[in-house]
Scaffold this active site. Structure first.
Site, short mmCIF file in Angstrom:
data_model
loop_
_atom_site.label_atom_id
_atom_site.label_comp_id
_atom_site.label_asym_id
_atom_site.label_seq_id
_atom_site.Cartn_x
_atom_site.Cartn_y
_atom_site.Cartn_z
N GLU A 1 -3.08 -1.89 -4.64
CA GLU A 1 -4.46 -1.50 -4.90
C GLU A 1 -4.48 -0.41 -5.96
OE1 GLU A 1 -7.99 0.40 -2.26
OE2 GLU A 1 -7.09 -1.41 -1.41
N ASP B 1 -2.14 0.87 7.25
CA ASP B 1 -1.54 0.69 5.93
C ASP B 1 -1.07 -0.75 5.74
OD1 ASP B 1 -1.70 3.49 4.94
OD2 ASP B 1 -0.43 3.86 6.68
N ASP C 1 0.87 -1.18 0.00
CA ASP C 1 0.00 0.00 0.00
C ASP C 1 0.91 1.23 0.00
OD1 ASP C 1 -2.15 1.74 0.23
OD2 ASP C 1 -2.24 1.56 2.41
#
Lengths: 161, 161
Positions: free
Chosen positions: A67, A139, A7
């Site tokens: 992502e 995160d 992330d």
């Protein structure tokens, strides 16, 4: 198969490593790479690359995933995030690791079962799906969620365009 | 002092290397690094990093500079640009090279003398300031312009925030 979820962020990059054997997932490690806000951008990006190189060398993941990014925030934030994301994706690619990309909706569906789950639900399910994992922060939880998603989709990885 | 100007982009990254001796500037080399639009993002970013590493190893610049980014374009473009820019800035920083950043207005002022010059004027002046330089394209011209700006400002380099 060892899967590294990432992330990316300039201040904090979450990471989570899981082992996937068929449908069985297990937690290996997770954490958050940070850079000093007092340092200049070049030093922060270099530090992020160095830390991720060390992480990859230590844990030898077979595959990685990030992502998909929401870009409907302010443009300066998008630029900053893009810079960190570029470093993270490039570092994994140069280490010879494939990098998959998943929409947030897919991550929520893979982890919670519905595409419109709340973030808190996602984090709670990550902890349930990976019992024993001590999660370093939000995160790291997001990174583990994308690693889980990648494990579910490895048969048909999505290419980053 | 050898100064490397860079104009980052995912498809095309312009670069221009100049020699600065006091107020005298001379052209060394310029060009454009490209990545295949048919490849995935991770491969393109890795290729950009590889090409820039090779360029730095060949030319051994002492300092580098990039132009500040306009972020008032569409968010997807900002994200893409940010990713390429992160790779470019990180690669220079990890090679031990300082990276300066200059607003477009400063680049125009340094090259043309006025902060609101047209792009074509900037390119024409770059060619005049660096006689003999065969300029590889518009991105290489932009890179040379920021290198010239950096040479003018080296006494008081601006830190990237």
């Amino acid at each position: 198969m060892r899967i590294l979820g990432l992330d990316p962020g300039l201040a904090t990059t979450g990471w989570g490593l899981i082992q996937a054997e068929g449908n069985r997932l297990s937690h290996i490690a997770n954490g958050q790479l940070t850079t000093k806000t007092s340092a200049g951008l070049p030093q922060r990006l270099a530090s992020l690359g160095d830390q991720l190189d060390a992480l990859i060398a230590e844990h030898q993941p077979d595959s990685a995933a990030v992502e998909e990014v929401f870009v409907n925030q302010n443009p300066q934030s998008t630029l900053k995030l893009g810079q960190a994301r570029g470093v993270v994706i490039m570092t994994a690619a140069r280490a010879g690791i494939d990098v998959g990309e998943y929409a947030a909706r897919l991550v929520k569906k893979a982890v919670v079962g519905v595409g419109n789950a709340e973030k808190a639900q996602v984090h709670a399910m990550v902890a349930r799906l990976l019992p024993g994992a001590k999660i370093a922060g939000p995160d790291a939880a997001d990174a583990l969620a994308v690693a889980i998603t990648h494990a579910h989709h490895l048969a048909t990885p999505r290419r980053i365009a």
